[in-house]
Motif scaffolding. Structure first.
Motif, mmCIF file in Angstrom:
data_model
loop_
_atom_site.group_PDB
_atom_site.id
_atom_site.type_symbol
_atom_site.label_atom_id
_atom_site.label_comp_id
_atom_site.label_asym_id
_atom_site.label_seq_id
_atom_site.Cartn_x
_atom_site.Cartn_y
_atom_site.Cartn_z
ATOM 1 N N GLU A 73 -14.407 -27.375 6.056
ATOM 2 C CA GLU A 73 -15.165 -26.119 6.013
ATOM 3 C C GLU A 73 -15.746 -25.801 7.388
ATOM 4 O O GLU A 73 -15.726 -24.657 7.840
ATOM 5 N N CYS A 74 -16.244 -26.829 8.084
ATOM 6 C CA CYS A 74 -16.765 -26.632 9.451
ATOM 7 C C CYS A 74 -15.661 -26.172 10.394
ATOM 8 O O CYS A 74 -15.868 -25.270 11.212
ATOM 9 N N LEU A 75 -14.497 -26.801 10.297
ATOM 10 C CA LEU A 75 -13.380 -26.427 11.170
ATOM 11 C C LEU A 75 -12.933 -24.999 10.893
ATOM 12 O O LEU A 75 -12.573 -24.266 11.821
ATOM 13 N N SER A 76 -12.962 -24.587 9.633
ATOM 14 C CA SER A 76 -12.627 -23.207 9.291
ATOM 15 C C SER A 76 -13.601 -22.237 9.946
ATOM 16 O O SER A 76 -13.238 -21.114 10.284
ATOM 17 N N ARG A 77 -14.836 -22.711 10.140
ATOM 18 C CA ARG A 77 -15.877 -21.878 10.748
ATOM 19 C C ARG A 77 -16.019 -22.163 12.252
ATOM 20 O O ARG A 77 -17.085 -22.010 12.823
ATOM 21 N N PHE A 78 -14.924 -22.638 12.860
ATOM 22 C CA PHE A 78 -14.793 -22.761 14.316
ATOM 23 C C PHE A 78 -15.643 -23.867 14.946
ATOM 24 O O PHE A 78 -16.117 -23.729 16.065
ATOM 25 N N ALA A 79 -15.809 -24.982 14.217
ATOM 26 C CA ALA A 79 -16.365 -26.180 14.863
ATOM 27 C C ALA A 79 -15.401 -26.617 15.956
ATOM 28 O O ALA A 79 -14.191 -26.409 15.857
ATOM 29 N N ALA A 80 -15.926 -27.230 17.000
ATOM 30 C CA ALA A 80 -15.081 -27.669 18.119
ATOM 31 C C ALA A 80 -14.201 -28.850 17.730
ATOM 32 O O ALA A 80 -13.037 -28.937 18.130
ATOM 33 N N HIS A 81 -14.747 -29.778 16.954
ATOM 34 C CA HIS A 81 -14.023 -31.000 16.604
ATOM 35 C C HIS A 81 -14.656 -31.595 15.358
ATOM 36 O O HIS A 81 -15.862 -31.448 15.145
ATOM 37 N N ALA A 82 -13.864 -32.275 14.540
ATOM 38 C CA ALA A 82 -14.390 -33.002 13.385
ATOM 39 C C ALA A 82 -13.785 -34.393 13.324
ATOM 40 O O ALA A 82 -12.574 -34.556 13.450
ATOM 41 N N THR A 83 -14.651 -35.376 13.159
ATOM 42 C CA THR A 83 -14.244 -36.761 12.944
ATOM 43 C C THR A 83 -14.547 -37.109 11.494
ATOM 44 O O THR A 83 -15.671 -36.909 11.022
ATOM 45 N N PHE A 84 -13.528 -37.604 10.794
ATOM 46 C CA PHE A 84 -13.657 -37.989 9.389
ATOM 47 C C PHE A 84 -13.620 -39.513 9.300
ATOM 48 O O PHE A 84 -12.677 -40.122 9.803
ATOM 49 N N ILE A 85 -14.616 -40.114 8.669
ATOM 50 C CA ILE A 85 -14.588 -41.559 8.403
ATOM 51 C C ILE A 85 -14.371 -41.735 6.906
ATOM 52 O O ILE A 85 -15.145 -41.220 6.101
ATOM 53 N N GLU A 86 -13.320 -42.458 6.538
ATOM 54 C CA GLU A 86 -12.997 -42.649 5.119
ATOM 55 C C GLU A 86 -12.400 -44.030 4.907
ATOM 56 O O GLU A 86 -11.414 -44.393 5.549
#
Length: 195
Positions: A73-86
């Motif tokens: 959702e953040c990336l859809s709203r033009f966040a610069a980068h997203a790191t996912f920990i799973e």
């Protein structure tokens, strides 16, 4: 005798829907895995109303990514980068597949325990917007938040969204203050800002 129909797949066990931004309306598949509890659209709408001015250009960390609904959702709203920990390998693979589906090259998926990852001292970029939405009743939210603070993961005025079960007693680091709070059913949502 009436024939029983097959159970319908819902957005909690078949897909997540991006609610706004450049990927608005896109549905991303989610594995039906034990303990995976994607944030509901209702809660997501509340959270992103709170964060309306804060996602564009943000460096995002989704600590217990699961379906990745918050990070995507953040990336859809033009966040610069997203790191996912799973931690779950299948869920981590699905996160990578969904990033590829959206043709995103500004994501990173880390397949390990969030607690283990946050225990190390961060030598890289600091995060502006952090999501801590762990599996319920495992006591993971509070230690995760203290590790974020202690080990240099946070930008100076970072925003931290924490989602816990409503009966959870949760003590945030002393230099975090609550900006917003809401209870939705069994879920308690809080948005903190670091001082």
């Amino acid at each position: 005798m009436r024939k029983k129909s097959a159970p319908q797949r819902t957005n909690n066990n078949g897909f997540i829907r991006i609610i706004s931004g450049q990927f608005r309306g896109r549905k991303l598949p989610v594995n039906d895995l034990e303990g995976l509890r994607p944030t509901t659209d209702r809660v997501k709408e509340t959270v992103f109303n709170w964060l309306m001015q804060d996602t564009r250009g943000a460096n995002v960390l989704d600590c217990f990514a699961g379906s990745g609904g918050l990070g995507f959702e953040c990336l859809s709203r033009f966040a610069a980068h997203a790191t996912f920990i799973e931690l779950n390998k299948k869920a981590a693979e699905q996160l990578k597949n969904n990033a590829n589906t959206l043709k995103l090259d500004n994501t990173k998926v880390i397949n390990k325990s969030a607690i283990e990852h946050l225990t190390s001292d961060n030598q890289g970029d600091k995060f502006d917007l952090i999501f801590v939405d762990p599996p319920f009743r495992k006591g993971l939210a509070e230690p995760s938040c203290h590790l974020l603070e202690q080990n240099n993961w946070l930008a100076d005025e970072a925003l931290i969204y924490v989602e816990v079960e409503k009966e959870c007693t949760f003590d945030a680091p002393e230099n975090w203050h609550v900006l917003k709070e809401k209870q939705a059913g069994q879920v308690l949502c809080r948005l903190y800002q670091r001082n």
